[in-house]
Design an enzyme around this catalytic site. Structure first.
Site, PDB file in Angstrom:
ATOM      1  N   ASP A 109       0.856  -1.255  -0.058  1.00 26.71           N
ATOM      2  CA  ASP A 109      -0.144  -0.055  -0.022  1.00 26.71           C
ATOM      3  C   ASP A 109       0.628   1.232   0.031  1.00 26.71           C
ATOM      4  O   ASP A 109       2.049   1.404   0.705  1.00 26.71           O
ATOM      5  CB  ASP A 109      -0.943   0.068   1.255  1.00 26.71           C
ATOM      6  CG  ASP A 109      -1.914  -0.935   1.199  1.00 26.71           C
ATOM      7  OD1 ASP A 109      -2.339  -1.245   0.116  1.00 26.71           O
ATOM      8  OD2 ASP A 109      -2.480  -1.423   2.368  1.00 26.71           O
ATOM      9  N   ASP A 128      -7.069  -1.538  -4.362  1.00 22.08           N
ATOM     10  CA  ASP A 128      -8.095  -1.450  -3.570  1.00 22.08           C
ATOM     11  C   ASP A 128      -9.039  -0.523  -4.031  1.00 22.08           C
ATOM     12  O   ASP A 128     -10.262  -0.600  -3.832  1.00 22.08           O
ATOM     13  CB  ASP A 128      -7.426  -0.864  -2.397  1.00 22.08           C
ATOM     14  CG  ASP A 128      -6.361  -1.759  -1.521  1.00 22.08           C
ATOM     15  OD1 ASP A 128      -6.689  -3.130  -1.576  1.00 22.08           O
ATOM     16  OD2 ASP A 128      -5.652  -1.295  -0.638  1.00 22.08           O
TER      17      ASP A 128
END
Length: 150
Positions: A109, A128
């Site tokens: 991330d 995501d």
């Protein structure tokens, strides 16, 4: 076209994660908008918001089952185009994160949004984003009963 979308999502996701891994890991975050948006490398060993940490095998198995289920649903039922687009966005995002879990053992991330100190949103990635957009679209289509061709 329907098959190209998840491939493009996976490529964009993996390219940006490759960049994040090679540019951001071990470095200071890159601030784009002060106190709002920065790129910051984070290892996510769980799911959304870091829940269920260190359940890698569970996530690998459940991702395979969900992706196969969505592919089956797309092929079996007479869905609207927008319904299929929402499903392939989710599939592309899920496969992007699956690749990370398989390859490095965690999800990379790097998009870090902080609403000027009011709320620090969990760090996320391109995969995501497509999972969330596809899911919101899916929910709207189901709630408005616009998911099947009449």
């Amino acid at each position: 076209m329907m098959y190209i979308i998840p491939i493009l999502i996976i490529l964009l996701d993996q390219l940006t994660k490759f960049w994040a891994l090679n540019t951001l890991k071990g470095s200071e975050p890159i601030v784009l908008i002060n106190e709002f948006l920065q790129f910051n490398f984070v290892k996510n060993y769980g799911a959304a918001f870091g829940i269920m940490k260190y359940q890698r095998m569970f996530f690998l198995v459940i991702t395979i089952l969900i992706v196969l289920g969505m592919i089956y649903y797309i092929k079996k039922y007479n869905n609207t185009k927008i319904m299929n687009y929402s499903l392939v966005m989710i599939i592309g995002g899920a496969i992007g994160n699956f690749i990370d879990r398989l390859r490095v053992g965690y999800v990379i991330d790097f998009i870090d949004v902080n609403f000027w100190g009011f709320y620090d949103f969990p760090v996320f990635n391109i995969a995501d984003s497509f999972i969330v957009i596809g899911t919101i679209l899916l929910v709207v289509l189901v709630l408005t009963n616009k998911h099947e061709v009449n």
